[in-house]
Design an enzyme around this catalytic site. Structure first.
Site, mmCIF file in Angstrom:
data_model
loop_
_atom_site.group_PDB
_atom_site.id
_atom_site.type_symbol
_atom_site.label_atom_id
_atom_site.label_comp_id
_atom_site.label_asym_id
_atom_site.label_seq_id
_atom_site.Cartn_x
_atom_site.Cartn_y
_atom_site.Cartn_z
ATOM 1 N N HIS A 52 0.870 -1.176 0.000
ATOM 2 C CA HIS A 52 0.000 0.000 0.000
ATOM 3 C C HIS A 52 0.903 1.221 0.000
ATOM 4 C CE1 HIS A 52 -3.433 -2.526 1.863
ATOM 5 N NE2 HIS A 52 -3.641 -2.371 0.572
ATOM 6 N N GLU A 102 1.781 3.976 2.808
ATOM 7 C CA GLU A 102 2.331 3.534 4.095
ATOM 8 C C GLU A 102 3.853 3.690 4.080
ATOM 9 O OE1 GLU A 102 0.337 -0.299 4.421
ATOM 10 O OE2 GLU A 102 -1.618 0.683 4.332
ATOM 11 N N ARG A 141 -3.437 4.583 -2.104
ATOM 12 C CA ARG A 141 -3.224 3.261 -1.496
ATOM 13 C C ARG A 141 -3.051 2.151 -2.532
ATOM 14 N NH1 ARG A 141 -5.381 -0.012 2.919
ATOM 15 N NH2 ARG A 141 -6.614 -1.783 2.175
ATOM 16 N N HIS A 185 2.731 -3.514 6.579
ATOM 17 C CA HIS A 185 1.840 -2.377 6.363
ATOM 18 C C HIS A 185 2.014 -1.368 7.495
ATOM 19 C CE1 HIS A 185 -1.059 -4.314 3.419
ATOM 20 N NE2 HIS A 185 -0.371 -5.365 3.836
ATOM 21 N N GLU A 195 1.365 -4.317 11.086
ATOM 22 C CA GLU A 195 0.914 -2.936 10.933
ATOM 23 C C GLU A 195 1.840 -2.134 11.845
ATOM 24 O OE1 GLU A 195 -1.392 -1.537 9.068
ATOM 25 O OE2 GLU A 195 -2.705 -3.179 8.427
#
Lengths: 414, 222
Positions: free
Chosen positions: A174, A177, A232, A301, A375
């Site tokens: 993405h 990020e 994204r 991510h 994440e």
């Protein structure tokens, strides 16, 4: 004075030469169409005619646009507009190069500034420098091309052997990020620095290979620099819609079509027209399937500070849930030792949300047991636009969690 | 829908707790006082007939600027119905009323009340996460003002954070408050969408933030 005037006019013409020129991507369905495309030989081919189904990219000057498009449409030859206004793109690139000149280019990976965010070009150059400096440990593999034709690069870290059991790490799937691509760059340098010095990493690399894909979505990443910091998805146009792009983390063949992704091209979680429709995804699928010996797969991510394991598309627990859960606990407690950063962990569907067509659900179903998604920082204060001074702390703490996963993978062959 | 005792690390309790954060910021936030959700310790949920879904939570929040952590208990009710209605929040935190920021708030207020020119700022933070130190209070104000929107728009299927203040511009006023027009980007974690909102709001140390007008900007191009 007449001469000056002419030169002036020529100068202006040269400058706006590419205004409203478009780049069309044309695809022949059969040999007949292929030869009809070749008839456009007066035009400037950016990617030449090769064979049926391979895209042909041609620059069409504004005055010819109408007639070329009519020609293609009459003959039922498929085309799409790849670059809508070449002049705009060139202006943007020129601006980028001008600003790049103001920044001093790093001579080697030791003078590369890991505490700043970099452009796509800078990261590509970093990759080449790293390989050049460590030829016996690092190589670059081009596993495919993005929609807009950018190379998809994977760095392979290997001390030898043939098709050794392997670990995969990707960042930047993405594009917004940014702390992930920045961390991936830092990880690459960390591996070459620590091999031969850190016993745990040395043991891992003496037995296994590490594959690292730093910019997994290069078109999106370029777009976050040039146009929209919050982009994204991929940058592939969608048929019948004004909206561009597919969510590459909903495009995998795992629960594809199930709840947890959108079928609306305008959505940030659009799954795409079919599983693996995106070349950015397909390239990894093909690579993993032909390699056949991946034992761990980590997709990175941001943001939320979580370590997640399958599944996202179903509440059915993964077969290896207990082991994945306890390894996650170990990984995030190692992570916390550095700065006290708190992570939550668990399955995707319980911890964050239902998500179908996700990367690690597919890799897990392929038999890659240690499939995890990170994440990274933070939990919403800065979100996607994390201050650059947090890049290295984030990369360092995440590395501890990655080492826990890689170490466990190495010590638990299957 | 999850009912009974909730796992505090799973998303249902986390989403309800985020609502409490937004609520605290609307009530107590300022250019020098801002709350972030720190952790959820425990939670439970139940269906309430003819009303909606009620969550009880034990949580800690972080006052970001003074770097202190407060223990809180809260109740969040998400109303039933097809149309979005704001959740109803009750919360009590230890030491909530105490604020160390009053002097700074007063100084900031005086500075911009009496300033000859009206201040304006864009892209807080910028693409690289950077904010000029003298613009940080405006970033905080943006977070507080957008908390009103995020609170209104929250339900069990959303998780909002402010992504960026695209623009914040001071407007002239006749009265006591400072007044601002702003364009703010919100991020909903669940849909992953970026939502654009225009917010007209006032602030003073005495009155806090009051939103006069809010409007979602629908984007055409994608």
């Amino acid at each position: 004075i007449y001469r000056v005037y002419t030169i002036f006019i020529l100068f202006i013409m040269l400058f706006i030469e590419f205004l409203l020129h478009q780049i069309l991507r044309v695809v022949a369905k059969d040999e007949v169409q292929l030869s009809l495309i070749r008839e456009l030989e007066d035009l400037d081919f950016w990617r030449g005619v090769t064979d049926v189904h391979s895209p042909v990219d041609v620059r069409v000057p504004s005055h010819s646009l109408q007639s070329v498009k009519v020609y293609l449409e009459t003959l039922d030859i498929e085309y799409s507009v790849m670059i809508e206004d070449l002049q705009v793109m060139l202006d943007e690139e020129q601006e980028e190069m001008d600003s790049a000149l103001r920044v001093v280019e790093p001579r080697d990976t030791n003078s590369f500034d890991y505490s700043r965010y970099h452009t796509l070009q800078e990261i590509y150059e970093f990759q080449d420098m790293l390989v050049a400096e460590n030829p016996s440990l690092v190589s670059k593999i081009v596993i495919g091309q993005s929609y807009q034709g950018r190379p998809i690069n994977v760095l392979k870290f290997s001390t030898g052997g043939t098709k050794r059991p392997a670990i995969w790490i990707d960042t930047g799937i993405h594009s917004r990020e940014w702390v992930t691509q920045a961390s991936g760059t830092w990880f690459a340098k960390k591996i070459v620095t620590d091999y031969g010095k850190d016993p745990a990493l040395t043991a891992i690399l003496n037995n296994m290979d590490i594959f690292l894909e730093i910019v997994t979505n290069p078109d999106g990443f370029y777009y976050t620099h040039s146009s929209n910091r919050m982009w994204r998805k991929t940058r592939k146009p969608n048929r019948g819609s004004n909206c561009v792009g597919v969510d590459p983390n909903r495009n995998w063949d795992a629960g594809f079509g199930a709840p947890g992704a959108s079928n609306n091209p305008c959505s940030e979680t659009y799954r795409g027209p079919s599983a693996h429709s995106e070349s950015e995804v397909r390239s990894i699928v093909d690579f993993v399937k032909s390699h056949r010996n991946f034992k761990a797969f980590v997709s990175i991510h941001s943001y939320s500070q979580m370590l997640l394991y399958p599944y996202g598309y179903t509440r059915t627990p993964a077969k290896d849930q207990a082991e994945l859960h306890s390894l996650a606990r170990k990984a995030i407690s190692d992570l916390a030792t550095l700065y006290g950063t708190r992570y939550r962990y668990g399955s995707i569907i319980n911890t964050i949300y239902q998500a179908s067509g996700g990367t690690i659900d597919w890799t897990y179903n392929q038999g890659i047991k240690y499939s995890y998604t990170f994440e990274l920082r933070d939990t919403g204060r800065y979100g996607f636009i994390l201050p650059a001074n947090q890049i290295i702390p984030t990369a360092k703490e995440t590395w501890l969690a990655l080492m826990a996963i890689m170490d466990h993978t190495n010590k638990n062959p299957y | 829908m999850a009912t009974g005792d909730l796992n505090p690390n799973h998303y249902p309790a986390q989403r309800a707790a985020k609502v409490v954060q937004h609520y605290l910021n609307t009530r107590h936030g300022s250019p020098f006082r801002l709350f972030g959700l720190h952790s959820v310790e425990n939670g439970s949920a139940e269906n309430v007939n003819d009303t909606g879904r009620k969550y009880q939570l034990g949580l800690t929040v972080h006052e970001i600027i003074s770097n202190t952590t407060l223990n809180c208990t809260a109740e969040v009710i998400f109303p039933d119905g097809a149309e979005q209605q704001p959740p109803v929040v009750q919360v009590s935190c230890e030491d909530l009323s105490k604020s160390n920021a009053t002097a700074e708030e007063e100084a900031f207020y005086q500075q911009y009340k009496s300033n000859q020119s009206l201040v304006s700022a864009q892209n807080l933070p910028d693409s690289y996460g950077h904010i000029d130190p003298d613009k940080k209070p405006f970033w905080h104000l943006g977070i507080v003002a957008s908390s009103f929107v995020m609170l209104n728009e929250s339900n069990e299927n959303t998780l909002y954070n402010m992504a960026q203040v695209a623009n914040i511009t001071q407007l002239a006023t006749e009265n006591e408050q400072l007044k601002f027009d702003s364009h703010i980007l919100l991020h909903d974690m669940v849909s992953q969408e970026i939502l654009h909102w225009k917010l007209l709001f006032t602030w003073s140390p005495a009155e806090g933030v009051e939103v006069q007008d809010m409007e979602q900007l629908r984007r055409c191009n994608h």
